[in-house]
Design a protein around this motif. Sequence first.
Motif, mmCIF file in Angstrom:
data_model
loop_
_atom_site.group_PDB
_atom_site.id
_atom_site.type_symbol
_atom_site.label_atom_id
_atom_site.label_comp_id
_atom_site.label_asym_id
_atom_site.label_seq_id
_atom_site.Cartn_x
_atom_site.Cartn_y
_atom_site.Cartn_z
ATOM 1 N N ALA A 55 0.830 -1.192 0.000
ATOM 2 C CA ALA A 55 0.000 0.000 0.000
ATOM 3 C C ALA A 55 0.872 1.253 0.000
ATOM 4 O O ALA A 55 0.592 2.215 -0.724
ATOM 5 C CB ALA A 55 -0.915 -0.004 1.223
ATOM 6 N N MET A 56 1.962 1.245 0.798
ATOM 7 C CA MET A 56 2.827 2.417 0.854
ATOM 8 C C MET A 56 3.599 2.586 -0.440
ATOM 9 O O MET A 56 3.921 3.687 -0.860
ATOM 10 C CB MET A 56 3.799 2.280 2.030
ATOM 11 C CG MET A 56 3.105 2.399 3.389
ATOM 12 S SD MET A 56 4.204 1.934 4.727
ATOM 13 C CE MET A 56 5.432 3.239 4.644
ATOM 14 N N THR A 57 3.910 1.475 -1.101
ATOM 15 C CA THR A 57 4.718 1.543 -2.318
ATOM 16 C C THR A 57 3.889 1.952 -3.527
ATOM 17 O O THR A 57 4.344 2.696 -4.384
ATOM 18 C CB THR A 57 5.355 0.157 -2.612
ATOM 19 O OG1 THR A 57 5.890 -0.336 -1.415
ATOM 20 C CG2 THR A 57 6.451 0.275 -3.631
ATOM 21 N N THR A 58 2.682 1.448 -3.616
ATOM 22 C CA THR A 58 1.910 1.621 -4.848
ATOM 23 C C THR A 58 0.610 2.378 -4.652
ATOM 24 O O THR A 58 -0.044 2.730 -5.627
ATOM 25 C CB THR A 58 1.541 0.237 -5.437
ATOM 26 O OG1 THR A 58 0.641 -0.397 -4.532
ATOM 27 C CG2 THR A 58 2.761 -0.631 -5.628
ATOM 28 N N GLY A 59 0.219 2.570 -3.402
ATOM 29 C CA GLY A 59 -1.070 3.210 -3.178
ATOM 30 C C GLY A 59 -2.230 2.238 -3.272
ATOM 31 O O GLY A 59 -3.384 2.624 -3.150
ATOM 32 N N THR A 60 -1.950 0.960 -3.526
ATOM 33 C CA THR A 60 -3.012 -0.045 -3.644
ATOM 34 C C THR A 60 -2.794 -1.135 -2.607
ATOM 35 O O THR A 60 -1.732 -1.758 -2.581
ATOM 36 C CB THR A 60 -2.996 -0.668 -5.060
ATOM 37 O OG1 THR A 60 -3.096 0.364 -6.015
ATOM 38 C CG2 THR A 60 -4.144 -1.640 -5.230
ATOM 39 N N ALA A 61 -3.768 -1.332 -1.742
ATOM 40 C CA ALA A 61 -3.644 -2.397 -0.738
ATOM 41 C C ALA A 61 -3.680 -3.752 -1.428
ATOM 42 O O ALA A 61 -4.420 -3.934 -2.401
ATOM 43 C CB ALA A 61 -4.783 -2.294 0.261
ATOM 44 N N PRO A 62 -2.890 -4.726 -0.955
ATOM 45 C CA PRO A 62 -2.940 -6.053 -1.584
ATOM 46 C C PRO A 62 -4.312 -6.680 -1.383
ATOM 47 O O PRO A 62 -4.913 -6.518 -0.317
ATOM 48 C CB PRO A 62 -1.851 -6.843 -0.859
ATOM 49 C CG PRO A 62 -1.645 -6.136 0.438
ATOM 50 C CD PRO A 62 -1.954 -4.688 0.191
ATOM 51 N N GLY A 66 -11.394 -8.398 -9.449
ATOM 52 C CA GLY A 66 -10.448 -7.458 -10.048
ATOM 53 C C GLY A 66 -9.438 -8.173 -10.909
ATOM 54 O O GLY A 66 -9.352 -9.402 -10.906
ATOM 55 N N PRO A 67 -8.623 -7.409 -11.657
ATOM 56 C CA PRO A 67 -7.681 -8.012 -12.602
ATOM 57 C C PRO A 67 -6.529 -8.759 -11.940
ATOM 58 O O PRO A 67 -5.941 -9.650 -12.526
ATOM 59 C CB PRO A 67 -7.167 -6.821 -13.406
ATOM 60 C CG PRO A 67 -7.382 -5.630 -12.526
ATOM 61 C CD PRO A 67 -8.599 -5.928 -11.703
ATOM 62 N N VAL A 68 -6.189 -8.371 -10.689
ATOM 63 C CA VAL A 68 -5.086 -9.009 -9.965
ATOM 64 C C VAL A 68 -5.601 -9.407 -8.585
ATOM 65 O O VAL A 68 -6.064 -8.552 -7.823
ATOM 66 C CB VAL A 68 -3.886 -8.053 -9.818
ATOM 67 C CG1 VAL A 68 -2.727 -8.755 -9.094
ATOM 68 C CG2 VAL A 68 -3.418 -7.555 -11.183
ATOM 69 N N HIS A 91 5.235 -4.197 -11.443
ATOM 70 C CA HIS A 91 3.920 -3.635 -11.130
ATOM 71 C C HIS A 91 2.905 -4.091 -12.180
ATOM 72 O O HIS A 91 3.163 -4.000 -13.386
ATOM 73 C CB HIS A 91 3.972 -2.106 -11.110
ATOM 74 C CG HIS A 91 4.717 -1.554 -9.927
ATOM 75 N ND1 HIS A 91 6.069 -1.320 -9.939
ATOM 76 C CD2 HIS A 91 4.283 -1.233 -8.683
ATOM 77 C CE1 HIS A 91 6.452 -0.865 -8.762
ATOM 78 N NE2 HIS A 91 5.388 -0.795 -7.973
ATOM 79 N N ILE A 92 1.776 -4.595 -11.714
ATOM 80 C CA ILE A 92 0.677 -4.969 -12.615
ATOM 81 C C ILE A 92 -0.604 -4.347 -12.065
ATOM 82 O O ILE A 92 -0.995 -4.638 -10.928
ATOM 83 C CB ILE A 92 0.507 -6.506 -12.728
ATOM 84 C CG1 ILE A 92 1.784 -7.172 -13.231
ATOM 85 C CG2 ILE A 92 -0.652 -6.842 -13.674
ATOM 86 C CD1 ILE A 92 1.707 -8.703 -13.296
ATOM 87 N N LYS A 93 -1.225 -3.511 -12.879
ATOM 88 C CA LYS A 93 -2.505 -2.874 -12.498
ATOM 89 C C LYS A 93 -2.457 -2.271 -11.079
ATOM 90 O O LYS A 93 -3.378 -2.443 -10.287
ATOM 91 C CB LYS A 93 -3.646 -3.901 -12.580
ATOM 92 C CG LYS A 93 -3.961 -4.388 -13.990
ATOM 93 C CD LYS A 93 -4.731 -3.334 -14.787
ATOM 94 C CE LYS A 93 -5.342 -3.902 -16.060
ATOM 95 N NZ LYS A 93 -4.370 -4.323 -17.068
ATOM 96 N N GLY A 94 -1.338 -1.587 -10.774
ATOM 97 C CA GLY A 94 -1.244 -0.901 -9.490
ATOM 98 C C GLY A 94 -0.790 -1.770 -8.336
ATOM 99 O O GLY A 94 -0.631 -1.282 -7.219
#
Length: 405
Positions: free
Chosen positions: A4-11, A38-40, A303-306
């Motif tokens: 989340a901190m790296t990409t802005g997207t929570a796993p 979702g896609p990932v 990175h894939i889809k955030g």
Amino acid sequence: MSDAMTTGTAPPPVRQWPSLDLTGVDFDPVLRDLMDDGPVTRIQLPNGEGWAWLVTRYDDVRMVANDPRFSREAVMDRPVTRLAPHFIPARGAVGFLDPPDHTRLRRSVAAAFTARGVERVRERSRQMLDELVDELLQDGPPADLTATVLSPFPIAVICELMGVPAADRHNMHVWTQLILSSSQGADVSERAKKEMSAYFSDLIGLRENSTAEDVTSLLGAAVGRGEITLEEAVGLAVLIQIGGEAVTNNSGQMFYLLLTRPDLAERLRADPAIRPQAIDELLRWIPHRNAVGLSRIATEDVHIKGHLIRAGDAIYVSYLAANRDPDVFPDPETIDFSRNPNPHAAFGFGPHYCVGGMLAKLESELLVDALLDQVPGLRLAVPPEEVPFRKGALIRGPEALPVTW
């Protein structure tokens, strides 16, 4: 540092994907939910350890399958979460190689799987199929289409292409079934694999100076020239031989679909010209396997889809999901024989694209021609829900297909 901190997207949460014994041609409901998430996403399968990423959109599936940053070789020493209860990959097996070794190995048999190589066995394949259909008609209805045609035909064709004598076809079939079954236990599967490997070791060893065009002769010649080792050749022969029987399950699903949807069969009878295109659409639509196949390991951060896929993470692609991507296949749930273009992913993408894809399509075309034209009244002999489907197998398909005419 977290995703989340790296990409802005929570796993995404890790979703359990149990081993389901699915019947008919219904799409896996767990996979459907994962696609909707979702896609990932992240999954945990019944065996192995930990969790793995899963990508389901067509473009992401193609990217991961083609991207050298995702390695099959790195899976060898990892207890990755998986469907198969036992996992004993042979070191150097082509399914677990990355380029350039993978490319070198595939090159040794490429000539057998080109359009010319496949055409070489077309006439003989048609003759063998006609003999099977003649026997079916002579014995009369009812019959099990799997036992009489859909199983012996692909075995005969792959043995012809491999250069395996007709007298040894039965052994090949028994070994293949034991290797592919997930319910017999690791020891039975491994013993069958060793026996098939010993057989091919002898056969390839006898053909080191061969100029013939069958697969074992091509492998023998490549070993003789020092391009590949005998061990590599045997591993590849086993993989191709086993893969050849996938047509039994694919065509079993195809005919189950055509016999439960007579409108589709009638269209193919009425307009033979659309059959090649229709077979591509059926290959896109039918659910070839349970869950997912072999994983890959990220060798660096991607990175894939955030989402950040970290170096060392396991990742799966779903070709079944890619084939239902609405961005590539409008109205993907509909079987549309006029769909064109149809860039389906039934045979995979990238370096590990199914070497026998062209052969499988040829066999499907021959089967549709022979059974629809020579057995015009062909229909199921039992209600659709009474057709028995394989249980505890990695590949989906009917165990038997009771028919009458």
